[in-house]
Write a protein that holds these residues in place. Structure first.
Motif, PDB file in Angstrom:
ATOM      1  N   GLU A 136       0.834  -1.214   0.000  1.00 53.26           N
ATOM      2  CA  GLU A 136       0.000   0.000   0.000  1.00 53.26           C
ATOM      3  C   GLU A 136       0.864   1.259   0.000  1.00 53.26           C
ATOM      4  N   THR A 137       1.989   1.235   0.721  1.00 58.68           N
ATOM      5  CA  THR A 137       2.872   2.410   0.747  1.00 58.68           C
ATOM      6  C   THR A 137       3.533   2.621  -0.614  1.00 58.68           C
ATOM      7  N   LEU A 138       3.855   1.523  -1.297  1.00 60.67           N
ATOM      8  CA  LEU A 138       4.443   1.645  -2.635  1.00 60.67           C
ATOM      9  C   LEU A 138       3.400   2.149  -3.628  1.00 60.67           C
ATOM     10  N   PHE A 139       2.164   1.688  -3.501  1.00 61.27           N
ATOM     11  CA  PHE A 139       1.054   2.159  -4.334  1.00 61.27           C
ATOM     12  C   PHE A 139       0.894   3.677  -4.177  1.00 61.27           C
ATOM     13  N   GLU A 140       0.895   4.146  -2.925  1.00 62.01           N
ATOM     14  CA  GLU A 140       0.763   5.589  -2.668  1.00 62.01           C
ATOM     15  C   GLU A 140       1.923   6.362  -3.297  1.00 62.01           C
ATOM     16  N   GLU A 141       3.137   5.843  -3.130  1.00 66.29           N
ATOM     17  CA  GLU A 141       4.313   6.507  -3.699  1.00 66.29           C
ATOM     18  C   GLU A 141       4.236   6.529  -5.223  1.00 66.29           C
ATOM     19  N   PHE A 142       3.871   5.408  -5.821  1.00 66.19           N
ATOM     20  CA  PHE A 142       3.777   5.330  -7.283  1.00 66.19           C
ATOM     21  C   PHE A 142       2.700   6.268  -7.827  1.00 66.19           C
ATOM     22  N   GLY A 146       3.384   9.374 -10.438  1.00 67.43           N
ATOM     23  CA  GLY A 146       2.764   9.182 -11.747  1.00 67.43           C
ATOM     24  C   GLY A 146       3.075   7.849 -12.411  1.00 67.43           C
ATOM     25  N   ILE A 147       3.492   6.855 -11.639  1.00 62.24           N
ATOM     26  CA  ILE A 147       3.814   5.541 -12.199  1.00 62.24           C
ATOM     27  C   ILE A 147       2.542   4.728 -12.394  1.00 62.24           C
ATOM     28  N   VAL A 148       1.579   4.895 -11.483  1.00 66.02           N
ATOM     29  CA  VAL A 148       0.251   4.284 -11.632  1.00 66.02           C
ATOM     30  C   VAL A 148      -0.785   5.360 -11.327  1.00 66.02           C
ATOM     31  N   LYS A 149      -2.017   5.134 -11.815  1.00 66.08           N
ATOM     32  CA  LYS A 149      -3.042   6.153 -11.559  1.00 66.08           C
ATOM     33  C   LYS A 149      -4.184   5.657 -10.683  1.00 66.08           C
ATOM     34  N   ASP A 150      -4.373   4.324 -10.632  1.00 69.62           N
ATOM     35  CA  ASP A 150      -5.488   3.788  -9.860  1.00 69.62           C
ATOM     36  C   ASP A 150      -5.190   2.347  -9.452  1.00 69.62           C
ATOM     37  N   GLU A 151      -6.140   1.762  -8.741  1.00 67.22           N
ATOM     38  CA  GLU A 151      -5.945   0.404  -8.226  1.00 67.22           C
ATOM     39  C   GLU A 151      -5.732  -0.613  -9.353  1.00 67.22           C
ATOM     40  N   SER A 153      -4.429  -0.142 -12.434  1.00 65.27           N
ATOM     41  CA  SER A 153      -3.081  -0.049 -13.021  1.00 65.27           C
ATOM     42  C   SER A 153      -2.023  -0.536 -12.024  1.00 65.27           C
ATOM     43  N   TRP A 154      -2.249  -0.315 -10.729  1.00 61.14           N
ATOM     44  CA  TRP A 154      -1.334  -0.807  -9.697  1.00 61.14           C
ATOM     45  C   TRP A 154      -1.334  -2.333  -9.662  1.00 61.14           C
ATOM     46  N   ASP A 155      -2.525  -2.922  -9.623  1.00 66.45           N
ATOM     47  CA  ASP A 155      -2.614  -4.387  -9.559  1.00 66.45           C
ATOM     48  C   ASP A 155      -1.974  -5.028 -10.781  1.00 66.45           C
ATOM     49  N   LYS A 156      -2.178  -4.447 -11.941  1.00 69.41           N
ATOM     50  CA  LYS A 156      -1.597  -5.025 -13.168  1.00 69.41           C
ATOM     51  C   LYS A 156      -0.079  -4.891 -13.179  1.00 69.41           C
ATOM     52  N   LEU A 157       0.421  -3.780 -12.656  1.00 60.55           N
ATOM     53  CA  LEU A 157       1.870  -3.615 -12.512  1.00 60.55           C
ATOM     54  C   LEU A 157       2.415  -4.666 -11.545  1.00 60.55           C
ATOM     55  N   GLN A 158       1.696  -4.862 -10.437  1.00 59.44           N
ATOM     56  CA  GLN A 158       2.084  -5.864  -9.445  1.00 59.44           C
ATOM     57  C   GLN A 158       2.114  -7.266 -10.062  1.00 59.44           C
TER      58      GLN A 158
END
Length: 194
Positions: A136-142, A146-151, A153-158
């Motif tokens: 969650e902290t990495l999601f917030e930082e990203f 501007g590395i991800v915009k929403d949950e 894009s974050w999940d797919k990056l993960q």
């Protein structure tokens, strides 16, 4: 070489200078990697000198992120080469520390045991019950950077990251990899990905 004094110095520097935008790469991450490296040192009964070098690298591995988000390993190594001679580290010791710092660059490509350990310590949380809280902290930082915009894009990056990532030490292969694979399975099923 006094790792305890170096630890106090580095943690104070990070604590005082790190930007608030670094939600994941904060002082807590440095301490977590340092503590995980200590567990490996005990578990593998590493020689004292190897332990000093590994602990030093753990303290410095992400310090460059304060100055250069995109290529922080390089900035961190530059900083290490500048300060470590004053702490009694030899040229050879410094290059070994820099090798460990460089090994943590994604995709990780460690060349020896100490590099394998720091790589596994750096991403230890992926195979633990801290996966979601630290993630969650990495999601917030990203999001901030501007590395991800929403949950989604974050999940797919993960998913892509977890698919490609491999642990290196025997301990992590046995104890972290299976747990990490379960998290990957959960994320894939959430988005109906095979």
């Amino acid at each position: 070489m006094n790792v305890r004094k170096l630890k106090n110095f580095i943690l104070q520097k990070i604590g005082n200078e790190i930007p608030d935008t670094l939600k994941y790469h904060g002082i807590h991450h440095t301490i977590e990697v340092y503590d995980t490296c200590n567990k490996y040192i005990k578990r593998l009964k590493l020689a004292p000198k190897e332990g000093y070098l590994l602990r030093s690298a753990a303290l410095l591995h992400d310090i460059g992120i304060m100055w250069n988000y995109g290529n922080h390993e390089e900035s961190g190594m530059e900083y290490a080469r500048k300060i470590l001679p004053d702490w009694g580290y030899s040229k050879n010791d410094i290059e070994r520390i820099c090798g460990m710092m460089a090994a943590t660059r994604i995709p990780q490509q460690p060349q020896n045991l100490l590099e394998q350990i720091i790589c596994d310590a750096d991403l230890d949380y992926l195979g633990t019950d801290k996966f979601y809280s630290i993630g969650e902290t990495l999601f917030e930082e990203f999001k901030i950077y501007g590395i991800v915009k929403d949950e989604e894009s974050w999940d797919k990056l993960q998913i892509n990251f977890l698919d490609a990532h491999r642990y290196h030490t025997d301990f992590a292969k046995r104890n972290r990899e299976p747990v990490k694979r379960e998290y990957l399975k959960i994320l894939k099923s959430k988005w109906n990905i095979d």
